[in-house]
Design a protein around this motif. Structure first.
Motif, PDB file in Angstrom:
ATOM      1  N   ASP A 116     -10.809   5.081   1.914  1.00 34.39           N
ATOM      2  CA  ASP A 116     -10.793   6.524   2.145  1.00 34.39           C
ATOM      3  C   ASP A 116      -9.359   7.008   2.011  1.00 34.39           C
ATOM      4  O   ASP A 116      -8.490   6.298   1.496  1.00 34.39           O
ATOM      5  CB  ASP A 116     -11.367   6.847   3.530  1.00 34.39           C
ATOM      6  CG  ASP A 116     -12.068   8.204   3.563  1.00 34.39           C
ATOM      7  OD1 ASP A 116     -11.397   9.202   3.230  1.00 34.39           O
ATOM      8  OD2 ASP A 116     -13.260   8.270   3.917  1.00 34.39           O
ATOM      9  N   THR A 117      -9.099   8.209   2.487  1.00 31.47           N
ATOM     10  CA  THR A 117      -7.760   8.771   2.377  1.00 31.47           C
ATOM     11  C   THR A 117      -6.822   8.166   3.412  1.00 31.47           C
ATOM     12  O   THR A 117      -7.257   7.602   4.427  1.00 31.47           O
ATOM     13  CB  THR A 117      -7.776  10.288   2.567  1.00 31.47           C
ATOM     14  OG1 THR A 117      -8.195  10.585   3.908  1.00 31.47           O
ATOM     15  CG2 THR A 117      -8.724  10.957   1.580  1.00 31.47           C
ATOM     16  N   LEU A 118      -5.534   8.307   3.155  1.00 29.60           N
ATOM     17  CA  LEU A 118      -4.518   7.842   4.101  1.00 29.60           C
ATOM     18  C   LEU A 118      -4.668   8.581   5.425  1.00 29.60           C
ATOM     19  O   LEU A 118      -4.599   7.977   6.505  1.00 29.60           O
ATOM     20  CB  LEU A 118      -3.128   8.073   3.502  1.00 29.60           C
ATOM     21  CG  LEU A 118      -1.920   7.699   4.369  1.00 29.60           C
ATOM     22  CD1 LEU A 118      -1.959   6.217   4.733  1.00 29.60           C
ATOM     23  CD2 LEU A 118      -0.622   8.053   3.648  1.00 29.60           C
ATOM     24  N   GLY A 119      -4.929   9.887   5.347  1.00 25.15           N
ATOM     25  CA  GLY A 119      -5.080  10.686   6.559  1.00 25.15           C
ATOM     26  C   GLY A 119      -6.262  10.260   7.406  1.00 25.15           C
ATOM     27  O   GLY A 119      -6.149  10.144   8.634  1.00 25.15           O
ATOM     28  N   PHE A 120      -7.400   9.999   6.763  1.00 19.02           N
ATOM     29  CA  PHE A 120      -8.575   9.584   7.528  1.00 19.02           C
ATOM     30  C   PHE A 120      -8.353   8.218   8.161  1.00 19.02           C
ATOM     31  O   PHE A 120      -8.786   7.971   9.291  1.00 19.02           O
ATOM     32  CB  PHE A 120      -9.821   9.544   6.634  1.00 19.02           C
ATOM     33  CG  PHE A 120     -11.098   9.334   7.396  1.00 19.02           C
ATOM     34  CD1 PHE A 120     -11.818  10.410   7.878  1.00 19.02           C
ATOM     35  CD2 PHE A 120     -11.578   8.053   7.652  1.00 19.02           C
ATOM     36  CE1 PHE A 120     -12.988  10.231   8.593  1.00 19.02           C
ATOM     37  CE2 PHE A 120     -12.738   7.859   8.374  1.00 19.02           C
ATOM     38  CZ  PHE A 120     -13.447   8.951   8.846  1.00 19.02           C
ATOM     39  N   GLU A 175       7.974   8.421   4.866  1.00 20.34           N
ATOM     40  CA  GLU A 175       8.296   8.385   3.441  1.00 20.34           C
ATOM     41  C   GLU A 175       7.044   8.253   2.587  1.00 20.34           C
ATOM     42  O   GLU A 175       6.918   8.915   1.546  1.00 20.34           O
ATOM     43  CB  GLU A 175       9.255   7.218   3.170  1.00 20.34           C
ATOM     44  CG  GLU A 175       9.733   7.150   1.725  1.00 20.34           C
ATOM     45  CD  GLU A 175      10.720   6.019   1.497  1.00 20.34           C
ATOM     46  OE1 GLU A 175      10.907   5.639   0.326  1.00 20.34           O
ATOM     47  OE2 GLU A 175      11.287   5.510   2.489  1.00 20.34           O
ATOM     48  N   LEU A 176       6.087   7.404   3.019  1.00 24.56           N
ATOM     49  CA  LEU A 176       4.845   7.222   2.261  1.00 24.56           C
ATOM     50  C   LEU A 176       4.045   8.514   2.202  1.00 24.56           C
ATOM     51  O   LEU A 176       3.553   8.906   1.139  1.00 24.56           O
ATOM     52  CB  LEU A 176       3.997   6.119   2.914  1.00 24.56           C
ATOM     53  CG  LEU A 176       2.606   5.910   2.317  1.00 24.56           C
ATOM     54  CD1 LEU A 176       2.707   5.412   0.875  1.00 24.56           C
ATOM     55  CD2 LEU A 176       1.791   4.924   3.154  1.00 24.56           C
ATOM     56  N   VAL A 177       3.925   9.204   3.348  1.00 27.09           N
ATOM     57  CA  VAL A 177       3.153  10.452   3.388  1.00 27.09           C
ATOM     58  C   VAL A 177       3.832  11.523   2.541  1.00 27.09           C
ATOM     59  O   VAL A 177       3.162  12.288   1.835  1.00 27.09           O
ATOM     60  CB  VAL A 177       2.979  10.927   4.848  1.00 27.09           C
ATOM     61  CG1 VAL A 177       2.353  12.319   4.887  1.00 27.09           C
ATOM     62  CG2 VAL A 177       2.126   9.943   5.626  1.00 27.09           C
ATOM     63  N   ALA A 178       5.157  11.575   2.603  1.00 26.04           N
ATOM     64  CA  ALA A 178       5.884  12.553   1.793  1.00 26.04           C
ATOM     65  C   ALA A 178       5.684  12.303   0.302  1.00 26.04           C
ATOM     66  O   ALA A 178       5.591  13.236  -0.511  1.00 26.04           O
ATOM     67  CB  ALA A 178       7.378  12.517   2.133  1.00 26.04           C
ATOM     68  N   ASP A 179       5.602  11.021  -0.070  1.00 25.42           N
ATOM     69  CA  ASP A 179       5.459  10.649  -1.483  1.00 25.42           C
ATOM     70  C   ASP A 179       4.014  10.799  -1.977  1.00 25.42           C
ATOM     71  O   ASP A 179       3.775  11.366  -3.047  1.00 25.42           O
ATOM     72  CB  ASP A 179       5.928   9.209  -1.670  1.00 25.42           C
ATOM     73  CG  ASP A 179       5.832   8.748  -3.115  1.00 25.42           C
ATOM     74  OD1 ASP A 179       6.049   9.582  -4.020  1.00 25.42           O
ATOM     75  OD2 ASP A 179       5.536   7.565  -3.347  1.00 25.42           O
ATOM     76  N   LYS A 180       3.054  10.299  -1.200  1.00 21.13           N
ATOM     77  CA  LYS A 180       1.660  10.246  -1.649  1.00 21.13           C
ATOM     78  C   LYS A 180       0.793  11.370  -1.087  1.00 21.13           C
ATOM     79  O   LYS A 180      -0.185  11.779  -1.714  1.00 21.13           O
ATOM     80  CB  LYS A 180       1.034   8.898  -1.269  1.00 21.13           C
ATOM     81  CG  LYS A 180       1.749   7.683  -1.851  1.00 21.13           C
ATOM     82  CD  LYS A 180       1.636   7.613  -3.356  1.00 21.13           C
ATOM     83  CE  LYS A 180       2.237   6.317  -3.891  1.00 21.13           C
ATOM     84  NZ  LYS A 180       2.115   6.218  -5.365  1.00 21.13           N
ATOM     85  N   GLY A 181       1.112  11.812   0.124  1.00 20.32           N
ATOM     86  CA  GLY A 181       0.284  12.821   0.770  1.00 20.32           C
ATOM     87  C   GLY A 181      -0.833  12.189   1.585  1.00 20.32           C
ATOM     88  O   GLY A 181      -1.240  11.040   1.356  1.00 20.32           O
TER      89      GLY A 181
END
Length: 523
Positions: A403-407, A431-437
């Motif tokens: 699924d998504t990183l957020g979920f 850094e990962l969230v900033a790069d990939k979302g």
């Protein structure tokens, strides 16, 4: 009865539309009678007959479309309600021996849809069609209608013979299907090792054998059902052709009914025979799903356990003279542990000691065979429902959803942007969230992330959960030294609560970060 999982109003409307739809063949048969009678003795307007028939058939056709749409809607609703109940049990139940598994959720529930839900709806429709056709036929000639009715029930004799055979063969197929599904899962799990040892042919043979047994069992089930249906149909037509038509012709010759009437009743008789044959076939289909349905009925109605709400305040936990046996095997004995709020505890033990079992005891998932477990000064041995509220967990192999990183971070919980950003920052994912979302698809088992990133996802979950105790089960054993130290810095320095980690491969530099190191040795 699976239909109880549909909305009552929808079932009511289904009955209304089924009644309307059932008059379609009745009206066609009556129109056929009018045409034949008009051909024998013209009376009235043929055009009027055609126009009225056209208008009525269009209206009945619209009702038929609405019936089909509602039919599909009810099937979908029942499927979703059944799957919801099974899924809830699958996720909540902690009994690994439960028969509610992947095979049940996929193969078994699909069988319920085609051979039970749809069959029960069809039984209702066929029964309504039979009643409407028979009542209409009675108005034409009660004698001939009763003869056709008698002929229509003849197939019931075969039902008593084939019913038990179908149910027995279906039970065998269900078991073989479960074995096949489990074999597929096993084969996928061991595939890399089979390539290493060059044993693919033997594993392929094992999988083929399971598939063959499943297919043969399915073929037998289908064959018994098909033979039953064919013999039932043959008997029905034998009984419906000879005696009824002989009597009908006799009544026409003697002027008691018209040719149009006998043709109308003969056509309506199809709605005696076909619905009844259909009902018997549907009953066989329902019987074939009884083993699956009985498993579903065994699922308890889950209600939220009455538990004290965790205050989220932790003072201390103490384990004294603890020992545990599982299946008569002694896992560990004479274990003593004293953990106070805010401490960072390392449980250092050799491989195979039973560290994971001890963690299950601490969280209340396992119950000590002997000894005491005090949590906040209260005996809580094996009290999972209360204890689990105090713990978050980091596994040796992170559990990551496709699924998504957020979920994966929130696990579907609604959290504020502030809490989410705080967890992402403290877990080292900024850094990962900033790069990939947050909408980035991490792939199955987190294949699109590195091992360290997957571990940090679990750390972020723990921070969001805001539990006072963080448990780490060999959380860094699969990571290199540099990454292991970074992860330890996060969970030991940035996590404000209590940490209990079990490991057998921790450097001296990392050990120095713990409040206390407890050496666990085999007895």
């Amino acid at each position: 009865m699976t239909l109880k999982y549909a909305h009552p109003f929808k079932l009511f409307m289904y009955l209304i539309l089924a009644i309307i739809k059932s008059f379609e063949m009745v009206f066609v048969a009556y129109t056929f009678k009018l045409f034949i009678d008009y051909a024998n003795k013209p009376k009235g307007s043929l055009l009027n007959i055609v126009l009225v028939a056209f208008g009525v058939l269009v209206l009945l056709g619209i009702a038929g479309v609405l019936y089909q749409l509602l039919y599909a809607n009810i099937v979908t609703e029942i499927n979703l309600n059944i799957k919801a109940k099974a899924a809830k049990y699958l996720l909540v139940n902690r009994n690994s021996n439960s028969e509610i598994d992947v095979s049940f959720m996929t193969n078994d529930l699909k069988q319920l849809e085609t051979n039970r839900i749809e069959a029960q709806l069809d039984i209702i429709m066929n029964a309504i069609q039979f009643i409407s056709a028979f009542v209409s036929a009675l108005l034409g000639s009660w004698i001939l209608s009763l003869v056709f009715l008698f002929a229509a029930f003849a197939p019931a004799l075969l039902q008593n013979i084939f019913g038990p055979m179908i149910e027995k063969s279906s039970d065998v197929w269900e078991k073989e299907n479960r074995k096949y599904t489990n074999t597929v899962d096993d084969s996928l799990t061991i595939a890399p090792m089979s390539q290493l040892y060059d044993v693919e042919p033997s594993l392929m043979h094992r999988l083929y054998k399971a598939a063959k047994n499943m297919e043969l069992a399915l073929r037998k089930t289908n064959s018994v059902k098909q033979i039953a249906n064919e013999l039932t149909m043959t008997l029905a037509f034998i009984c419906s052709m000879l005696l009824p038509f002989a009597i009908g012709v006799y009544l026409v010759v003697n002027g008691q009914i018209t040719l149009g009437t006998i043709m109308m009743i003969a056509q309506l008789a199809n709605n005696f025979i076909n619905p009844i044959v259909g009902i018997f076939g549907d009953i066989n289909n329902v019987k074939s799903t009884n083993p699956i349905w009985n498993k579903f009925l065994a699922i308890p109605e889950l209600t939220k356990e009455s538990i004290e709400s965790a205050t989220n305040k932790f003072t201390n936990l103490k384990i004294q003279n603890a020992a545990i046996k599982i299946n008569d095997k002694q896992i560990f004995s004479n274990v003593n542990l004293d953990v106070k709020s805010g401490e960072k505890i390392l449980l250092d033990a050799p491989s195979g000691w039973g560290k994971s079992t001890l963690l299950n005891v601490i969280t209340g998932n396992y119950k000590l065979t002997t000894g005491d477990y005090l949590f906040n000064g209260k005996e809580e041995n094996g009290n999972w429902s209360q204890l689990h509220q105090y713990f978050s967990f980091i596994n040796q192999k992170p559990i990551i959803l496709d699924d998504t990183l957020g979920f994966n971070i929130t696990l579907g919980r609604k959290v504020s942007a502030e809490i989410l950003d705080n967890a992402i920052t403290k877990a080292g994912l900024k850094e990962l969230v900033a790069d990939k979302g947050l909408d980035y698809q991490v792939g199955k088992n987190g294949k699109n992330l590195s091992g360290g990133q997957n571990q940090r996802v679990e750390i972020a979950r723990a921070i969001i959960a805001d539990r006072p105790i963080l448990i780490a089960d060999e959380a860094t054993s699969a990571l290199d030294q540099e990454l292991s130290e970074k992860i330890h810095q996060t969970i030991l320095e940035d996590f404000p609560g209590t940490v209990i980690e079990v490991a057998h491969k921790v450097s001296e530099k990392e050990k120095a970060k713990f409040t206390q190191v407890v050496e666990l040795v085999k007895a």
